[in-house]
Scaffold this active site. Structure first.
Site, PDB file in Angstrom:
ATOM      1  N   LYS A   1       0.825  -1.221   0.000  1.00 28.86           N
ATOM      2  CA  LYS A   1       0.000   0.000   0.000  1.00 28.86           C
ATOM      3  C   LYS A   1       0.857   1.268   0.000  1.00 28.86           C
ATOM      4  CE  LYS A   1      -0.242   0.616   4.749  1.00 28.86           C
ATOM      5  NZ  LYS A   1      -0.462   1.443   5.800  1.00 28.86           N
ATOM      6  N   THR A   2       2.012   1.230   0.674  1.00 28.23           N
ATOM      7  CA  THR A   2       2.877   2.410   0.649  1.00 28.23           C
ATOM      8  C   THR A   2       3.371   2.653  -0.770  1.00 28.23           C
ATOM      9  OG1 THR A   2       3.584   1.832   2.870  1.00 28.23           O
ATOM     10  CG2 THR A   2       4.846   3.508   1.754  1.00 28.23           C
TER      11      THR A   2
ATOM     12  N   ASP B   1      -3.654   7.755   4.611  1.00 31.63           N
ATOM     13  CA  ASP B   1      -3.110   6.438   4.946  1.00 31.63           C
ATOM     14  C   ASP B   1      -3.733   5.957   6.264  1.00 31.63           C
ATOM     15  OD1 ASP B   1      -1.558   4.214   4.822  1.00 31.63           O
ATOM     16  OD2 ASP B   1       0.296   5.189   5.451  1.00 31.63           O
ATOM     17  N   GLU B   2      -3.757   4.668   6.512  1.00 30.65           N
ATOM     18  CA  GLU B   2      -4.270   4.102   7.775  1.00 30.65           C
ATOM     19  C   GLU B   2      -5.644   4.664   8.126  1.00 30.65           C
ATOM     20  OE1 GLU B   2      -2.559   1.754   9.034  1.00 30.65           O
ATOM     21  OE2 GLU B   2      -0.396   2.179   8.973  1.00 30.65           O
TER      22      GLU B   2
ATOM     23  N   GLN C   1      -6.784  -4.249  10.591  1.00 30.52           N
ATOM     24  CA  GLN C   1      -5.649  -3.698  11.337  1.00 30.52           C
ATOM     25  C   GLN C   1      -6.029  -2.466  12.152  1.00 30.52           C
ATOM     26  OE1 GLN C   1      -1.622  -3.794   9.496  1.00 30.52           O
ATOM     27  NE2 GLN C   1      -2.723  -4.325   7.634  1.00 30.52           N
TER      28      GLN C   1
ATOM     29  N   ARG D   1       3.756  -8.898  10.652  1.00 27.13           N
ATOM     30  CA  ARG D   1       5.009  -8.146  10.524  1.00 27.13           C
ATOM     31  C   ARG D   1       6.132  -9.032  10.018  1.00 27.13           C
ATOM     32  NH1 ARG D   1       3.045  -4.234   9.360  1.00 27.13           N
ATOM     33  NH2 ARG D   1       1.173  -5.461   9.479  1.00 27.13           N
TER      34      ARG D   1
END
Length: 741
Positions: free
Chosen positions: A37-38, A224-225, A255, A601
């Site tokens: 996504k980044t 973002d997020e 998340q 992660r």
DNA sequence: TAACAACGCTTTTTT
DNA sequence: AGCGTTGTTA
């Protein structure tokens, strides 16, 4: 489209390309963990600029942390070969709001040089107000009030808009404090974190022309997020979004881990209702983790309800199975994990590739102790914030007072630091007088030098202090901010105080002040420095060097590591007791999402562990062990992807992790009996361990360190002088006798 | 006022 | 165990 642009598009999958090329209109990207996504966000920004859809300064790009913002900026600049100031509106909600508010401070009755208070300042201010209002601090805990104020701000509620439906006294008091708190902030020309955003919202609502100027400027908005935005942040976004609705939000409902801070998953679930014709893109291919890791994580998160229902998958190899280890206690766990690192991982991975992610910050301690003992380098990320350290805050408060005389909190912090014989009673008097005369503490203090309110000795001392501050204020016009700080630390006696202490702590503080001076050089003047320092989490987290990473799962969000250890998967710790008590099943679901974040992660190796006994509050009495049960989350993992090692439980072949959770009531349950058995066994083990068979002077051999000689014994920990690797502390069970010539 | 002892509470996660 | 708050003494 130029050549390099098409190049980087080719490296993307279909959905990613879709997300990037759909530039007009509302776009919701549901991005699974590790789905790039980044990359999508940065490429999207670069693409907008390259396609000349807008200039860099017309893009508003909001991230969750400064770290994420910095990383994105770097990546966009790389893609566009641009200057660093070409995307000025990329940052966190707070840093962007700060920027907006500096421009339009007057609109909410502030001066542009306002100070941003941190959590400690906030608490201090609340305590002061409680004292002034004669409200019992025991019945109205300042922390609770701070929490309520924060919550109201997250819901965009100013004191006048708060509705309390019950006769809830603590809330009624809190609201009363909230009102006074806001007045005091304005008088001191200060804001707290929540104000940064709420003031912006107020400005947008009350001053249409200001709102319009921003709406017009921001041709494209990226967030973002998004799953972690709260009500006021979402409102902020809506107020700044113009009619072209070019707003692109990226998030993952699985998340969402910040509901305690007011985050509302609702925002992401209702995005398409808010914006008609929303294009939705799902990024489900995971490029980060092995199949075993992804499948384990998926099996866990499938236990949650109310999901948007993504199915993430990995095209990578199966990889090693996810390992689940059990240990007798927390210290054992730390030892076991450091063993795995030394015996299995160190050969193949850099220490930087290894992370230990914990539920609560205090858990890092046992690992730190262990790593110090065996000499493995480590870093704790997001621990103590640099500017929160006492000496740094002291120094900053001197500067704050010089720059802004009405900063009562700063005044109060430094007036008797170093000691000037101006204690509680004098301060109380100052507070009372300042309230009746309607002046700030500094003015009041200055005034009563000509009156008979104080004893001569105190008066003289106060006079000296006021004189110094006035001198520094004059000097601040001539000297640069670094020189000013040096003068202040010197003339206030602060440096001397630390030198006189002659302790290692004091030396560390002097070092920290040096570091502060160094970091001040990054700003061109005092005002600029003070305006930005509060939003800085820490002075550039040092990532250099080879070190194992220790941090909370929350802090690990957005990061990835080749090898991940997840210790402390125990009922009560993870999921955490407090969260369950507060919000029941909703909280368990959030804890589960947190566990999902933790699992995802890992790229290659993943180790989960739990201890059968854990000590809380650093109690050193051997009988204060809290018995602990394996986390329910371990039970929820699909066993086919796991390798389970019951090192501390070799007597019980058909041991299952799911033990009787309410063992406290039913002490005859199998789980309880097993626990008692285990406890006995652990005691026995510890007992024999403490009586080591080795003797000083004896020759020994260690698997990794080779041959050496015992030079000191401390229980079962031996100090060995190794032939090849020098002096090291090791535990006796890793040593073999070696009879030398 | 300052220095020190005693006491009780703590630890969930953070811009 | 470590911190902040409260109480005691010089």
């Amino acid at each position: 489209m130029n050549e390099s642009a098409s190049n980087y598009l080719n490296a993307l999958n279909i959905q990613q390309k879709e997300a990037i090329l759909h530039s007009e209109g509302p776009l919701l990207i549901l991005a699974g963990a590790g789905s790039g996504k980044t990359k999508v966000l940065t490429t999207r920004v670069a693409q907008l600029i390259k396609d000349k859809k807008c200039f860099g300064n017309q893009i508003l790009c909001v991230t969750f942390t400064n770290k994420a913002a910095n990383e994105m900026r770097e990546r966009v600049l790389k893609l566009t070969n641009n200057k660093s100031n070409s995307i000025p509106w990329l940052g966190t909600f707070h840093s962007i709001s700060n920027k907006i508010l500096r421009k339009h401070a007057e609109a909410v009755g502030l001066k542009p040089s306002f100070t941003i208070l941190d959590t400690l300042d906030q608490l201090k201010l609340i305590k002061n107000i409680l004292a002034a209002e004669n409200i019992d601090i025991k019945k109205n805990p300042p922390k609770l009030i701070a929490y309520l104020i924060d919550h109201w701000k997250n819901k965009a509620l100013l004191p006048a808009n708060v509705k309390i439906n019950s006769s809830d006294y603590s809330k009624i008091n809190a609201l009363k404090i909230y009102k006074i708190y806001q007045e005091r902030l304005r008088l001191m020309n200060c804001v707290d974190f929540g104000d940064l955003i709420l003031h912006c919202v107020t400005i947008f609502k009350n001053f249409k022309e200001i709102q319009e100027s921003f709406k017009k400027n921001f041709k494209y908005i990226l967030v973002d997020e998004y799953q972690d935005t709260n009500y006021v942040q979402n409102l902020w976004l809506n107020l700044i979004t113009n009619d072209s609705k070019n707003i692109c939000v990226v998030g993952d409902d699985d998340q969402s881990i910040y509901s305690w801070r007011g985050a509302e998953v609702k925002n992401i679930l209702e995005f398409e209702k808010n914006f008609t014709n929303t294009k939705i893109v799902k990024l489900e291919q995971n490029y980060r983790s092995t199949k075993n890791i992804i499948n384990t994580a998926s099996s866990l998160i499938s236990n949650n309800d109310d999901r948007l229902g993504k199915k993430i998958w990995s095209d990578l190899k199966d990889g090693d199975k996810v390992r689940v280890n059990s240990f007798s206690d927390g210290r054992d766990e730390a030892t076991g994990i450091s063993d795995i690192i030394e015996k299995e991982l160190i050969k193949y991975f850099s220490l930087n590739d290894i992370a230990i992610l914990v539920r609560a910050a205090f858990q890092t301690r046992e690992f730190e102790e262990r790593f110090i003992k065996i000499g493995l380098p480590y870093r704790v990320i997001g621990g103590m914030k640099f500017y929160e350290r006492a000496e740094i805050k002291d120094a900053l408060c001197y500067l704050r007072l010089i720059q802004q005389k009405n900063d009562d909190l700063a005044f109060e912090r430094i007036i008797n630091n170093p000691k000037r014989s101006i204690g509680d009673s004098t301060l109380k008097k100052l507070h009372d007088l300042s309230r009746t005369r309607n002046k700030n503490l500094f003015e009041t203090a200055d005034e009563i030098l000509n009156e008979d309110e104080l004893k001569p000795k105190t008066k003289e001392s106060l006079k000296q202090f006021i004189k110094l501050v006035k001198t520094w204020t004059k000097l601040s016009e001539q000297l640069d901010h670094v020189q000013l700080l040096e003068r202040v630390l010197d003339e206030s006696g602060y440096t001397q105080m630390l030198i006189n202490e002659k302790s290692p702590e004091a030396e560390a503080r002097l070092e920290n002040l040096k570091e502060l001076r160094a970091s001040m050089k990054n700003y061109s003047n005092l005002v600029e420095f003070l305006e930005n320092i509060s939003l800085q989490t820490s002075i550039d987290e040092e990532w250099e060097g080879e070190k194992i990473n220790l941090m909370t799962i929350h802090a690990a969000k957005g990061l990835e590591f080749n090898c991940v250890f997840l210790p402390g998967w125990e009922e009560g710790l993870f999921p955490h007791q407090k969260s369950i008590e507060e919000k029941g099943d909703q909280a368990v679901q959030e804890e589960r999402r947190l566990a999902y974040v933790a699992l995802t992660r890992a790229k290659q190796r993943l180790f989960i562990s739990f201890a059968n006994n854990r000590k809380y509050y650093g109690n050193n009495n051997s009988n204060d062990w809290m018995p602990s049960m394996p986390s329910r989350f371990i039970d929820e993992l699909d066993k086919q992807y796991l390798e389970i090692n019951e090192t501390a439980k070799d007597n019980d072949q058909d041991f299952e992790f799911s033990q009787d959770f309410n063992f406290m009531e039913e002490k005859k349950s199998p789980g309880w009996k097993r626990y008692l058995q285990e406890k006995e066994k652990i005691k026995t083990i510890n007992y024999t361990n403490n009586l080591t068979n080795f003797k000083i002077g004896q020759g020994v051999e260690h698997e990794t360190f080779g041959k050496g000689k015992v030079i000191h014994i401390d229980g079962n920990k031996l100090l060995i002088n190794f032939k090849d690797s020098g002096e090291k502390k090791v535990i006796d069970k890793y040593l073999k006798q070696f009879d030398h010539e």
